[in-house]
Design an enzyme around this catalytic site. Structure first.
Site, PDB file in Angstrom:
ATOM      1  N   ILE A 136      51.160   5.166 -32.745  1.00  0.00           N
ATOM      2  CA  ILE A 136      49.939   4.896 -31.965  1.00  0.00           C
ATOM      3  C   ILE A 136      48.781   5.603 -32.666  1.00  0.00           C
ATOM      4  O   ILE A 136      48.884   6.789 -32.975  1.00  0.00           O
ATOM      5  CB  ILE A 136      50.116   5.397 -30.510  1.00  0.00           C
ATOM      6  N   PRO A 138      44.437   6.386 -33.552  1.00  0.00           N
ATOM      7  CA  PRO A 138      43.182   6.630 -32.838  1.00  0.00           C
ATOM      8  C   PRO A 138      42.003   5.785 -33.321  1.00  0.00           C
ATOM      9  O   PRO A 138      42.083   5.134 -34.367  1.00  0.00           O
ATOM     10  CB  PRO A 138      42.901   8.106 -33.158  1.00  0.00           C
ATOM     11  N   THR A 139      40.931   5.882 -32.600  1.00  0.00           N
ATOM     12  CA  THR A 139      39.725   5.155 -32.951  1.00  0.00           C
ATOM     13  C   THR A 139      38.868   5.955 -33.939  1.00  0.00           C
ATOM     14  O   THR A 139      38.029   5.409 -34.642  1.00  0.00           O
ATOM     15  CB  THR A 139      38.945   4.823 -31.660  1.00  0.00           C
ATOM     16  N   THR A 140      39.134   7.274 -33.988  1.00  0.00           N
ATOM     17  CA  THR A 140      38.305   8.159 -34.814  1.00  0.00           C
ATOM     18  C   THR A 140      38.636   8.061 -36.307  1.00  0.00           C
ATOM     19  O   THR A 140      37.753   8.205 -37.140  1.00  0.00           O
ATOM     20  CB  THR A 140      38.467   9.613 -34.328  1.00  0.00           C
ATOM     21  N   GLY A 221      44.515  11.729 -28.229  1.00  0.00           N
ATOM     22  CA  GLY A 221      44.204  12.773 -27.249  1.00  0.00           C
ATOM     23  C   GLY A 221      45.414  13.168 -26.403  1.00  0.00           C
ATOM     24  O   GLY A 221      46.532  12.678 -26.612  1.00  0.00           O
ATOM     25  N   GLY A 239      47.906  15.905 -31.317  1.00  0.00           N
ATOM     26  CA  GLY A 239      46.941  15.841 -30.226  1.00  0.00           C
ATOM     27  C   GLY A 239      45.584  16.427 -30.529  1.00  0.00           C
ATOM     28  O   GLY A 239      45.211  16.657 -31.685  1.00  0.00           O
ATOM     29  N   CYS A 272      39.567  15.607 -36.229  1.00  0.00           N
ATOM     30  CA  CYS A 272      40.023  16.561 -35.213  1.00  0.00           C
ATOM     31  C   CYS A 272      39.973  17.986 -35.739  1.00  0.00           C
ATOM     32  O   CYS A 272      39.976  18.931 -34.960  1.00  0.00           O
ATOM     33  CB  CYS A 272      41.420  16.192 -34.732  1.00  0.00           C
ATOM     34  N   GLU A 360      35.995  19.309 -26.144  1.00  0.00           N
ATOM     35  CA  GLU A 360      36.087  18.735 -27.494  1.00  0.00           C
ATOM     36  C   GLU A 360      35.121  17.545 -27.577  1.00  0.00           C
ATOM     37  O   GLU A 360      35.401  16.476 -27.039  1.00  0.00           O
ATOM     38  CB  GLU A 360      37.527  18.251 -27.770  1.00  0.00           C
TER      39      GLU A 360
END
Ligand code: NAD
Length: 465
Positions: A136, A138-140, A221, A239, A272, A360
């Site tokens: 899975i 992330p969008t970042t 997240g 995370g 992150c 965050e």
């Protein structure tokens, strides 16, 4: 032909057509790994993985090289698509991140065999694939994570089914398509990397429950990390973080200021690992702030404006998604402050409990907390990192201070006297990863973490000592 015979013939034809239709999903060319349904994506990946393990390690290495090459050739396109689709981050920095993932993610060389030999013979502990991994993303860091996970997971002999963030759908699907083409051109199986045409949390849930998925890897997240860890399957959770920077009186203050602004503004703070708050000892705080302004920071001193900014970017204790990864000038404009586009970061002095410090944000907004001494700085940094054990940064020339902070905070990445991105391999030694697993402890994940340890014992032979 009688009426009955005609009816039977029609019925048989209909049944045959239906059977053909059912067969289609697993077999269709489905646009290079992209399927309508998650079950089809998983079934196709399972077939591909069985073909992959029939290839030699040399051939597997060629597939990894093909992914690297395709990622490098498309680094700019991936960056452009990600910025346009998500509305976040910086094109130039995303190119750097894509190239980093393509070049510095370990491949099959990461799979090292352990050997034991003695009077009783020879034993090997080898790293074998799990099978099909559900990842899975992330969008970042959409394409960076897909590059990095694809290389690591396939190097370990797995196929991978991705569940990308819906807000980075087109970019993620494009990368998956490109890598499948590259793999097939390099002589590998089709559908080694799969996904669904319309990713969603529902599709991710189907993936998390599917019996063929033997490992789950979540990069995102707290919600998604909790979801995979509750799945009952082997899971890696990469995370959230809230990386603090501590600056003490022994640091090279101008270099610290410059590095902090560079790290905090990289891809508009989306990584992150990026600097999220500064904790500075009071004897150097003013100088640090002056140098930050010299290197691209705009300081907000008006208390009302700081409050307005807080109300704008913090929503119910979380970052307001509308401002995540945006330029500093864009965010400041919303509270009536106009700054030139070369302003890379907004800074402001607040106390240690302030929401700008504790949440965050993933924006180029950098709160600064002034404390009496390094011990107070370390104590506060540990508190605001929230036990994520993700990343921390320190600017200091005092080895005892550096050691004390590193021991106290226990983060997966600890960067000394450099921008945070040195921790993922930009200007720092070591390999790269975009899946940093603090909660589950794998740390900077690579192929070895996507493999099972298996023991192979040959008794009374092949020990030649
Ligand atoms: P996000 O948590 O909103 O989404 C991440 C992925 O999880 C997406 O694909 C999303 O669709 C999916 N998802 C979310 N909740 C889910 C659930 N309950 N079940 C199944 N799937 C679910 O995160 P984001 O905004 O895309 O990324 C930013 C967050 O990710 C930040 O907290 C950042 O620190 C973290 N992050 C961590 C790392 C790392 O390596 N540790 C890397 C990148 C991002």
């Amino acid at each position: 032909m009688s009426v009955d015979a005609q009816k039977i013939e029609k019925l048989v034809r209909k049944i045959l057509e239906e059977m053909e239709e059912k067969k289609k999903p697993a077999e269709t060319e489905c646009e290079w790994g992209i399927f309508d349904h998650m079950n089809q994506a998983i079934e196709a990946a399972e077939i591909a993985q069985k073909e992959l393990v029939q290839l030699s390690l040399g051939q597997r290495g060629k597939l990894i090289e093909a992914i690297r090459k395709a990622a490098k050739e498309n680094a700019e396109k991936f960056a452009r698509m990600a910025v346009d689709e998500t509305g976040m981050g910086k094109y130039e920095d995303k190119i750097v991140k894509n190239l980093l993932a393509a070049e510095k993610t370990p491949g099959i060389e990461d799979l090292r065999t352990e050997v034991f030999s003695g009077d009783d013979g020879l034993t090997l502990v080898e790293l074998s694939p799990y099978g099909v991994i559900g990842a899975i993303t992330p969008t970042t860091n959409p394409t960076e994570t897909i590059i990095c996970n694809s290389i690591g997971m396939i190097a370990a002999g797995n196929a991978v089914v991705f569940s990308p963030h819906p807000r980075a759908k087109n970019t993620s699907l494009y990368a998956i398509k490109i890598f499948n083409q590259a793999i097939v051109e390099a002589g590998g199986p089709k559908n080694l990397i799969t996904t669904v045409a319309n990713p969603s949390i529902e599709q991710a849930e189907i993936m998390m429950k599917h019996k063929t998925i033997k490992m789950l890897v979540a990069t995102g997240g707290p919600g998604v990390v909790k979801a995979v860890l509750s799945s009952g399957k082997k899971a890696i959770g990469a995370g959230a973080g809230n990386p603090p920077v501590v600056v003490d009186e022994t640091a090279d203050i101008e270099k610290a200021a410059k590095d902090i602004i560079a790290g905090c503004s990289f891809d508009n703070n989306l990584p992150c690992v990026a600097e999220k708050e500064v904790i500075a000892v009071e004897s150097i705080a003013d100088r640090l702030i002056d140098y930050m302004k010299k290197h691209g920071a705009y300081e907000i001193t008006n208390k009302e404006q700081i409050q307005q900014l807080t109300d704008l970017v913090v929503e119910n204790g979380h970052a307001n998604k509308e401002f995540v990864g945006k330029d500093a000038a864009y965010i400041l404009k919303h509270i009536g402050i106009n700054v030139p586009p070369d302003i890379r970061v907004a800074i402001m002095e607040v106390d240690g409990k302030h929401p700008l410090v504790t949440v965050e944000l993933m924006m180029p907004i950098l709160p600064i907390v002034r404390v009496k001494n390094v011990d107070q700085a370390i104590e506060l940094a540990v508190e605001v990192e929230h036990g994520f054990r993700h990343t921390a940064i320190m600017h200091s020339k005092n080895v005892d201070h550096l050691t004390k902070f590193a021991k106290a905070i226990q983060t997966t990445i600890f960067v000394k006297n450099a921008p945070s991105y040195a921790g993922i391999g930009v200007g720092g030694e070591g390999y790269a990863t975009f899946t940093i697993a603090g909660p589950t402890g794998e740390g900077l994940t690579s192929a070895k973490d996507f493999a099972r340890k298996r023991k192979c014992v040959l008794v009374d032979a092949l020990s030649i000592r």
